[in-house]
Design an enzyme around this catalytic site. Structure first.
Site, PDB file in Angstrom:
ATOM      1  N   GLY A   1       3.313   7.573   2.399  1.00 33.30           N
ATOM      2  CA  GLY A   1       4.153   6.547   1.505  1.00 33.30           C
ATOM      3  C   GLY A   1       4.420   7.146   0.279  1.00 33.30           C
TER       4      GLY A   1
ATOM      5  CG  ASP B   1      -1.062   0.663  12.303  1.00 34.09           C
ATOM      6  OD1 ASP B   1       0.193   0.293  12.281  1.00 34.09           O
ATOM      7  OD2 ASP B   1      -1.140   1.718  11.730  1.00 34.09           O
TER       8      ASP B   1
ATOM      9  CG  HIS C   1       2.239   3.649  13.735  1.00 32.03           C
ATOM     10  ND1 HIS C   1       2.803   4.515  14.820  1.00 32.03           N
ATOM     11  CD2 HIS C   1       1.048   3.260  14.078  1.00 32.03           C
ATOM     12  CE1 HIS C   1       1.534   4.902  15.566  1.00 32.03           C
ATOM     13  NE2 HIS C   1       0.576   4.107  15.028  1.00 32.03           N
TER      14      HIS C   1
ATOM     15  CB  SER D   1      -3.414  -8.458  -2.861  1.00 27.70           C
ATOM     16  OG  SER D   1      -3.000  -7.287  -3.015  1.00 27.70           O
TER      17      SER D   1
ATOM     18  CD  GLU E   1      -9.673  33.878   2.946  1.00 27.50           C
ATOM     19  OE1 GLU E   1     -10.059  34.423   2.021  1.00 27.50           O
ATOM     20  OE2 GLU E   1      -8.821  34.101   3.674  1.00 27.50           O
TER      21      GLU E   1
ATOM     22  N   GLY F   1       0.836  -1.226   0.153  1.00 23.56           N
ATOM     23  CA  GLY F   1       0.099   0.018   0.159  1.00 23.56           C
ATOM     24  C   GLY F   1       0.795   1.224  -0.136  1.00 23.56           C
TER      25      GLY F   1
ATOM     26  CD  GLN G   1       1.148  -3.562  11.524  1.00 24.93           C
ATOM     27  OE1 GLN G   1       1.574  -3.881  12.696  1.00 24.93           O
ATOM     28  NE2 GLN G   1       1.165  -2.683  10.764  1.00 24.93           N
TER      29      GLN G   1
ATOM     30  NE  ARG H   1      -5.176  -9.585   1.803  1.00 26.36           N
ATOM     31  CZ  ARG H   1      -6.041  -8.763   2.238  1.00 26.36           C
ATOM     32  NH1 ARG H   1      -7.178  -8.918   3.073  1.00 26.36           N
ATOM     33  NH2 ARG H   1      -6.130  -7.355   1.910  1.00 26.36           N
TER      34      ARG H   1
END
Ligand code: NAD
Ligand code: MG
Length: 332
Positions: free
Chosen positions: A133, A82, A107, A50, A226, A25, A85, A47
């Site tokens: 990324g 996240d 992360h 994917s 604005e 990703g 995982q 996967r």
């Protein structure tokens, strides 16, 4: 604080390793392609189903299923969302790790909140680019880099920090500067930053300004230019030269008006709210809430996304941006 640059990092540490980047990703494609361009032996783990599988192959990187990629590799970077995982770790990563492998993250969420607890014989490191990324890839191709944080959670080999620096070099991070931190500090400051300032604070500030103007009867197109469009121009000045560059570049009227009125908008009460947000990050209650939200299939997130999509600033903005031919159609 020590800042590490190219000369402080040794790529040869990675050169004789097999490297798996899990996920393709935002971060995954950037790490995989930058490392490949740096001459490393990289494969991507995905996967079978994917949509990115073909994309990665077309870009010239080998692709394997996650379990196969982990089994094959010595250094494994986890660039999956996240919230997925933990389950992928249990089913496909953990059973295929061998003593001495390096497990890396961009992360600290899952390690810091102990959703993932690797065995003692595994090095656990972080290389966290301080950038989306797509810019990690684009700046690298331009010969530049994005700053990174590195951290070591477990150092079984005695070389974990050097490995993190090597990775940072391979993706271009040491061109811009790398600083060392801990999983705890990276996780807590990252979550706080995105909640209070970057994604949460700035979006609410923009929306509130837009609503005040349109509710007072000003045209939404004017309010859009604005409060949202101009935000980028102002932020670019912060990025290049801090607050003083912004104040130098705007009119004296804007500078005086901003410095006298800004503190009436962001008040001690706003800072107290930020302190509360930070506390929920530190005591783990935000993490708990987010994990539960995912277990329930993200009902709240879907609702909030939908509400944002229907906000006038989005519908009006979409029309106005159609005329801005220089804008990328989608982030690339
Ligand atoms: P992403 O959502 O853009 O990409 C995730 C990838 O994982 C996709 O290729 C997806 O197909 C794949 N994937 C999802 N579920 C999977 C599964 N069950 N099995 C195998 N593959 C699966 O994610 P991202 O934004 O690149 O985030 C990856 C990590 O990088 C996260 O830890 C995030 O916090 C961190 N990070 C992201 C950014 C950013 O710019 N987006 C910045 C710094 C750090
Ligand atoms: Mg961040």
């Amino acid at each position: 604080m020590k800042v590490y640059y190219d000369q402080d990092a040794n790529l040869s540490l990675l050169e004789d390793k097999k490297i798996a980047v899990l996920g393709y990703g935002s971060q995954g494609h950037a790490h995989a392609l930058n490392l490949k361009d740096s001459g490393m032996n990289v494969c991507v783990g995905l996967r079978k189903s994917s949509a990115s599988w073909q994309e990665a192959e077309t870009a010239g990187v080998a692709v394997k299923e996650v379990a196969e990629a982990v089994k094959w590799a010595d250094v494994i970077m986890v660039l999956l969302p996240d919230q997925t995982q933990k389950s992928v770790y249990r089913t496909a990563i953990e059973p295929n790790l061998k003593a001495g492998d390096t497990l890396a993250f961009a992360h600290g969420f899952n390690i810091h909140y102990k959703e993932i607890v690797p065995a003692k014989e595994i090095d656990v490191i972080m290389i966290a680019p301080k950038s989306p990324g797509h810019l990690v890839r684009r700046t690298f191709q331009q010969g530049n880099g994005t700053p990174c944080l590195i951290a070591v959670e477990q150092d079984y080999s005695g070389k974990a920090k050097e490995m993190a620096l090597a990775w940072a070099k391979g993706i271009g991070g040491t061109r811009a500067g790398v600083i060392e931190t801990t999983f705890k500090n990276e996780t807590e400051t990252d979550l706080f930053g995105e909640q209070a300032v970057l994604c949460g604070g700035s979006a609410e500030l923009i929306k509130a300004g837009f609503e005040v103007l349109t509710e007072a009867g000003y045209p939404p197109e004017l309010a859009y230019f604005e409060c949202m469009h101009e935000m980028k121009l102002i932020v670019d000045l912060y990025y290049e030269g801090g607050l003083s560059r912004m104040n130098y570049s705007v009119s004296d009227t804007a500078e005086y008006g901003g410095m006298t009125r800004g503190p009436r908008v962001i008040t001690e009460a706003s800072k107290d709210a930020m302190r509360q947000v930070l506390k929920e990050v530190q005591d783990g209650s935000f993490a708990k809430e987010w994990i539960a939200e995912n277990e329930q299939g993200q009902p709240n997130l879907q609702k909030l996304r939908e509400a944002n999509r229907n906000h006038t600033i989005e519908t009006v903005g979409a029309e106005l941006r159609k005329m801005m031919s220089w804008l990328p159609k989608k982030e690339s």
